[in-house]
Design a protein around this motif. Structure first.
Motif, PDB file in Angstrom:
ATOM      1  N   PRO A  95       0.817  -1.229   0.000  1.00  0.00           N
ATOM      2  CA  PRO A  95       0.000   0.000   0.000  1.00  0.00           C
ATOM      3  C   PRO A  95       0.844   1.271   0.000  1.00  0.00           C
ATOM      4  O   PRO A  95       0.550   2.224  -0.737  1.00  0.00           O
ATOM      5  CB  PRO A  95      -0.825  -0.133   1.283  1.00  0.00           C
ATOM      6  CG  PRO A  95      -0.942  -1.606   1.499  1.00  0.00           C
ATOM      7  CD  PRO A  95       0.380  -2.167   1.064  1.00  0.00           C
ATOM      8  N   GLY A  96       1.919   1.285   0.791  1.00  0.00           N
ATOM      9  CA  GLY A  96       2.799   2.446   0.811  1.00  0.00           C
ATOM     10  C   GLY A  96       3.544   2.625  -0.491  1.00  0.00           C
ATOM     11  O   GLY A  96       3.716   3.759  -0.976  1.00  0.00           O
ATOM     12  N   ARG A 154       4.196   5.497  -5.498  1.00  0.00           N
ATOM     13  CA  ARG A 154       4.576   5.136  -6.870  1.00  0.00           C
ATOM     14  C   ARG A 154       6.088   4.859  -6.964  1.00  0.00           C
ATOM     15  O   ARG A 154       6.746   5.201  -7.934  1.00  0.00           O
ATOM     16  CB  ARG A 154       4.186   6.229  -7.870  1.00  0.00           C
ATOM     17  CG  ARG A 154       2.686   6.362  -8.115  1.00  0.00           C
ATOM     18  CD  ARG A 154       2.131   5.067  -8.736  1.00  0.00           C
ATOM     19  NE  ARG A 154       0.803   5.217  -9.307  1.00  0.00           N
ATOM     20  CZ  ARG A 154      -0.340   4.908  -8.689  1.00  0.00           C
ATOM     21  NH1 ARG A 154      -0.309   4.496  -7.427  1.00  0.00           N
ATOM     22  NH2 ARG A 154      -1.497   5.026  -9.309  1.00  0.00           N
ATOM     23  N   SER A 155       6.600   4.204  -5.938  1.00  0.00           N
ATOM     24  CA  SER A 155       8.012   3.802  -5.939  1.00  0.00           C
ATOM     25  C   SER A 155       8.207   2.712  -4.909  1.00  0.00           C
ATOM     26  O   SER A 155       7.375   2.510  -4.022  1.00  0.00           O
ATOM     27  CB  SER A 155       8.918   4.996  -5.622  1.00  0.00           C
ATOM     28  OG  SER A 155       8.766   5.405  -4.278  1.00  0.00           O
ATOM     29  N   GLY A 156       9.325   2.006  -5.033  1.00  0.00           N
ATOM     30  CA  GLY A 156       9.650   0.925  -4.110  1.00  0.00           C
ATOM     31  C   GLY A 156      10.124  -0.296  -4.875  1.00  0.00           C
ATOM     32  O   GLY A 156       9.868  -0.434  -6.083  1.00  0.00           O
ATOM     33  N   THR A 157      10.829  -1.171  -4.172  1.00  0.00           N
ATOM     34  CA  THR A 157      11.363  -2.390  -4.788  1.00  0.00           C
ATOM     35  C   THR A 157      11.171  -3.555  -3.838  1.00  0.00           C
ATOM     36  O   THR A 157      11.446  -3.439  -2.640  1.00  0.00           O
ATOM     37  CB  THR A 157      12.863  -2.239  -5.106  1.00  0.00           C
ATOM     38  OG1 THR A 157      13.052  -1.108  -5.960  1.00  0.00           O
ATOM     39  CG2 THR A 157      13.398  -3.482  -5.804  1.00  0.00           C
ATOM     40  N   MET A 175       2.647  -4.483 -10.797  1.00  0.00           N
ATOM     41  CA  MET A 175       3.272  -3.283 -10.232  1.00  0.00           C
ATOM     42  C   MET A 175       3.971  -2.404 -11.270  1.00  0.00           C
ATOM     43  O   MET A 175       4.216  -1.225 -11.008  1.00  0.00           O
ATOM     44  CB  MET A 175       4.282  -3.679  -9.153  1.00  0.00           C
ATOM     45  CG  MET A 175       3.657  -4.229  -7.877  1.00  0.00           C
ATOM     46  SD  MET A 175       2.670  -2.963  -7.014  1.00  0.00           S
ATOM     47  CE  MET A 175       1.012  -3.597  -7.316  1.00  0.00           C
ATOM     48  N   ALA A 176       4.312  -2.963 -12.417  1.00  0.00           N
ATOM     49  CA  ALA A 176       5.063  -2.193 -13.417  1.00  0.00           C
ATOM     50  C   ALA A 176       4.404  -0.852 -13.754  1.00  0.00           C
ATOM     51  O   ALA A 176       5.086   0.176 -13.818  1.00  0.00           O
ATOM     52  CB  ALA A 176       5.276  -3.026 -14.675  1.00  0.00           C
TER      53      ALA A 176
END
Length: 249
Positions: A112-113, A118-121, A158-159
């Motif tokens: 959710p975060g 709109r970022s993260g890995t 997620m892309a």
């Protein structure tokens, strides 16, 4: 500076990965079931938290305490090497609850975060045993292959949302607790059909000749996945892992 949360940091791949990210100047949230700060370098950038991936409340608390996370590394796992015919139902459940459902739950806790920003890995550590048919690790292999499938689908989902997802596949390593964790679940040495197969497997665990995967290989692969936007979905970690992935195509 960016923040990484790593599960299963008490030894092996997770411990080495935490050390590498600390050395690179990242904020590191090192999690383990029984927290031990003494095994990691003293650093203002280090936070050690309890986290049991089979306990939803433990996951919720750890993610809440961690704050904003840029990278999640799902490394925690458990191994068992036993013939499919003989594996105890409780052992099979433990493998899937830890390796598969635990990974799913931690991903769900951070997504959710990640979507909001709109970022993260997300980086999931599985195994090259998922690349070929091997005896005695069928259920373990299935639990890790399920993570591969989850990760591949999540990468597609997620892309468009700016979140990267990767799989790191280590090979055979003398630096993990796989054989130690697997030993209590071992069954079949008293069975004349399975005994030779099991003895051969035990010997292979103890054989440190030939190409192997070292914890530093896995940490380097995780670092690449975390920092290289062009990194592939699947990354082999270790000389033997690279060979296996090439053979698997």
């Amino acid at each position: 500076m960016p923040t990484v949360l790593i599960t299963g940091c008490s030894s092996g791949f997770g411990l080495e990965t935490a050390k590498l990210f600390l050395a690179k100047g990242w904020n590191v949230i090192a999690t383990m079931r029984q927290p031990r700060a003494d095994i990691l370098p003293v650093s203002d950038n280090l936070t050690v938290l309890p986290l049991d991936v089979t306990d939803p409340e433990s996951i919720r608390k750890a993610v809440e305490q961690a704050g904003d996370i840029d990278v999640l590394v799902n490394n925690a796992g458990i191994g068992a090497a036993v013939p499919i015919e003989l594996i105890e139902p409780d052992t099979a459940r433990l493998l899937f609850e830890t390796n598969t459902l635990g990974t799913l739950a931690t991903m769900q806790a951070v997504l959710p975060g990640f979507r909001k920003r709109r970022s993260g890995t997300i980086i999931n550590v599985t195994s090259t045993v998922t690349l070929k048919s091997l005896p005695l690790v069928g259920v373990y292999r299935a639990s890790k292959a399920a993570v591969n499938a989850l990760t591949e689908s999540l990468a597609v989902e997620m892309a468009p949302l700016g979140v990267r997802v990767h799989i790191v596949l280590p090979g055979r390593s003398p630096e993990t607790s796989f054989s130690t964790n697997a030993t209590p679940h071992l069954r079949g040495l008293d069975n004349p059909d399975y005994k030779p197969m099991i003895e051969s497997m035990i010997a292979s665990f103890r054989d440190e000749r030939g190409p192997l995967t070292h914890a530093t290989d896995v940490a380097a692969a995780i670092w690449r996945a975390a920092t290289d936007p062009g990194a592939p979905l699947r990354i082999a970690a270790g000389e033997d892992a690279v060979q296996w992935m090439a053979e698997a195509g």
